[in-house]
Write a protein that holds these residues in place. Sequence first.
Motif, mmCIF file in Angstrom:
data_model
loop_
_atom_site.group_PDB
_atom_site.id
_atom_site.type_symbol
_atom_site.label_atom_id
_atom_site.label_comp_id
_atom_site.label_asym_id
_atom_site.label_seq_id
_atom_site.Cartn_x
_atom_site.Cartn_y
_atom_site.Cartn_z
ATOM 1 N N LEU A 88 -32.605 -40.491 -29.752
ATOM 2 C CA LEU A 88 -33.732 -39.635 -30.653
ATOM 3 C C LEU A 88 -32.989 -38.795 -31.398
ATOM 4 N N ALA A 89 -31.922 -38.163 -31.227
ATOM 5 C CA ALA A 89 -31.195 -37.419 -31.828
ATOM 6 C C ALA A 89 -30.352 -38.008 -32.970
ATOM 7 N N GLY A 90 -30.368 -39.500 -33.025
ATOM 8 C CA GLY A 90 -29.679 -40.300 -34.043
ATOM 9 C C GLY A 90 -28.430 -40.471 -33.599
ATOM 10 N N HIS A 91 -27.850 -40.417 -32.532
ATOM 11 C CA HIS A 91 -26.532 -40.571 -31.969
ATOM 12 C C HIS A 91 -26.535 -41.619 -30.896
ATOM 13 N N HIS A 92 -26.231 -43.035 -31.709
ATOM 14 C CA HIS A 92 -26.484 -44.259 -30.853
ATOM 15 C C HIS A 92 -25.600 -44.623 -29.949
ATOM 16 N N PHE A 93 -25.071 -44.017 -29.161
ATOM 17 C CA PHE A 93 -24.217 -44.333 -27.743
ATOM 18 C C PHE A 93 -24.876 -44.698 -26.653
ATOM 19 N N ALA A 94 -24.351 -45.201 -25.688
ATOM 20 C CA ALA A 94 -24.839 -45.712 -24.531
ATOM 21 C C ALA A 94 -24.517 -44.386 -23.431
ATOM 22 N N GLY A 95 -23.572 -43.834 -23.824
ATOM 23 C CA GLY A 95 -23.338 -42.816 -22.918
ATOM 24 C C GLY A 95 -21.932 -41.985 -23.141
ATOM 25 N N VAL A 122 -16.928 -54.344 -15.886
ATOM 26 C CA VAL A 122 -16.635 -55.078 -16.965
ATOM 27 C C VAL A 122 -17.573 -54.661 -18.186
ATOM 28 N N SER A 123 -18.918 -54.483 -17.485
ATOM 29 C CA SER A 123 -19.892 -54.240 -18.653
ATOM 30 C C SER A 123 -20.360 -52.576 -18.058
ATOM 31 N N THR A 124 -21.194 -51.718 -19.131
ATOM 32 C CA THR A 124 -21.582 -50.625 -18.395
ATOM 33 C C THR A 124 -23.149 -50.345 -18.891
ATOM 34 N N HIS A 125 -23.511 -49.452 -19.675
ATOM 35 C CA HIS A 125 -24.984 -49.499 -20.059
ATOM 36 C C HIS A 125 -25.588 -50.366 -21.038
ATOM 37 N N VAL A 126 -25.577 -51.857 -20.322
ATOM 38 C CA VAL A 126 -26.520 -52.794 -20.796
ATOM 39 C C VAL A 126 -27.367 -53.390 -20.025
ATOM 40 N N SER A 127 -28.405 -54.133 -20.789
ATOM 41 C CA SER A 127 -29.387 -54.833 -19.648
ATOM 42 C C SER A 127 -28.570 -55.858 -18.673
ATOM 43 N N LEU A 128 -29.238 -56.240 -17.612
ATOM 44 C CA LEU A 128 -28.646 -57.247 -16.862
ATOM 45 C C LEU A 128 -28.304 -58.605 -17.308
ATOM 46 N N ARG A 129 -29.221 -58.858 -18.465
ATOM 47 C CA ARG A 129 -29.001 -60.203 -19.022
ATOM 48 C C ARG A 129 -28.006 -60.244 -20.009
ATOM 49 N N LEU A 185 -21.685 -61.105 -20.674
ATOM 50 C CA LEU A 185 -20.286 -60.283 -21.074
ATOM 51 C C LEU A 185 -19.264 -60.671 -20.180
ATOM 52 N N VAL A 186 -19.587 -61.562 -19.084
ATOM 53 C CA VAL A 186 -18.434 -61.870 -18.191
ATOM 54 C C VAL A 186 -17.838 -63.144 -18.873
ATOM 55 N N LYS A 187 -16.536 -62.465 -19.660
ATOM 56 C CA LYS A 187 -15.850 -63.569 -20.171
ATOM 57 C C LYS A 187 -14.335 -63.063 -19.760
ATOM 58 N N LYS A 188 -13.481 -64.178 -19.852
ATOM 59 C CA LYS A 188 -12.133 -63.972 -19.314
ATOM 60 C C LYS A 188 -11.338 -62.923 -19.835
ATOM 61 N N GLU A 189 -11.378 -62.918 -21.471
ATOM 62 C CA GLU A 189 -10.773 -61.925 -21.914
ATOM 63 C C GLU A 189 -11.179 -60.446 -21.474
#
Length: 266
Positions: free
Chosen positions: A137-144, A172-179, A184-188
């Motif tokens: 809301l403050a304009g800081h577009h970070f997931a955490g 492997v992933s952090t603050h994203v939707s389950l979808r 994001l489950v990729k070898k690299e």
Amino acid sequence: MRPIIGITMGDPAGIGPEITIKALAHPEVYERCRPLVVGDLSVLKQAAETVEKVSGGKIPVPEFREICEPAQGEYRYGTVDVLNEKLVDMEHLEIGKVSATGGNAAFGYVEKVIRLAMEGKVDATVTNPLNKEALNLAGHHFAGHTEIYAHFTGTKQYTMMLVHQNLRVVHVSTHVSLREACDLVKKERVLEVIRIADRACRDMGIEAPKIGVAGLNPHCGENGLFGREELDEIAPAVRQAVEERIRAEGPGPPDTVFYKARVGMY
């Protein structure tokens, strides 16, 4: 010399200020480090009065010292040294309410403590909770916090590690939707996180870390029956890690991986 620990106050409308006061009421904190709070002094004073009242006077209001630089702190038990950022107008602060004001202040404290660490003025940082909705809301577009730290330190390869006793978990992933997490489950990325985990454990003093890698699908996909992520992405990453002499194992069913880790097999 005890290290100086920079502690962010967290969202001023949240639980961070009270947690800070309660934590610094323990004398053993001062025996191990020199705690420095980065936040708003007015909010901390209000939180201290609340804690004293709720505790029935068992946690008295401490003496607060407003300082401009970490080197000016006294860091003695009974006194709370504060870098007062003055980002909050107490007349408009609503405790327990999500707001852009709270998100902006919490972000400011984190940015400040990171810069102090990078300048060598504090030895480590600790962060109190912030609200991700308020942050955005403050304009800081970070997931955490993880992403904020990566941004200000210029870190390209990173992940979150949760630690409890002998259990360490990296994501492997952090603050994203389950979808999105599935996509994001990729070898690299899996390989990158295995490498980060191995390096972090060694930095923590574990000479020969053993890393269990969890699968994504039920029963690890049952050889492709319930999904191919294990076959096409996760297993190749584990094999590559092993070739790099990292003691990685998997993929395994997550419930089994967590049990093995809890009993010390990883």
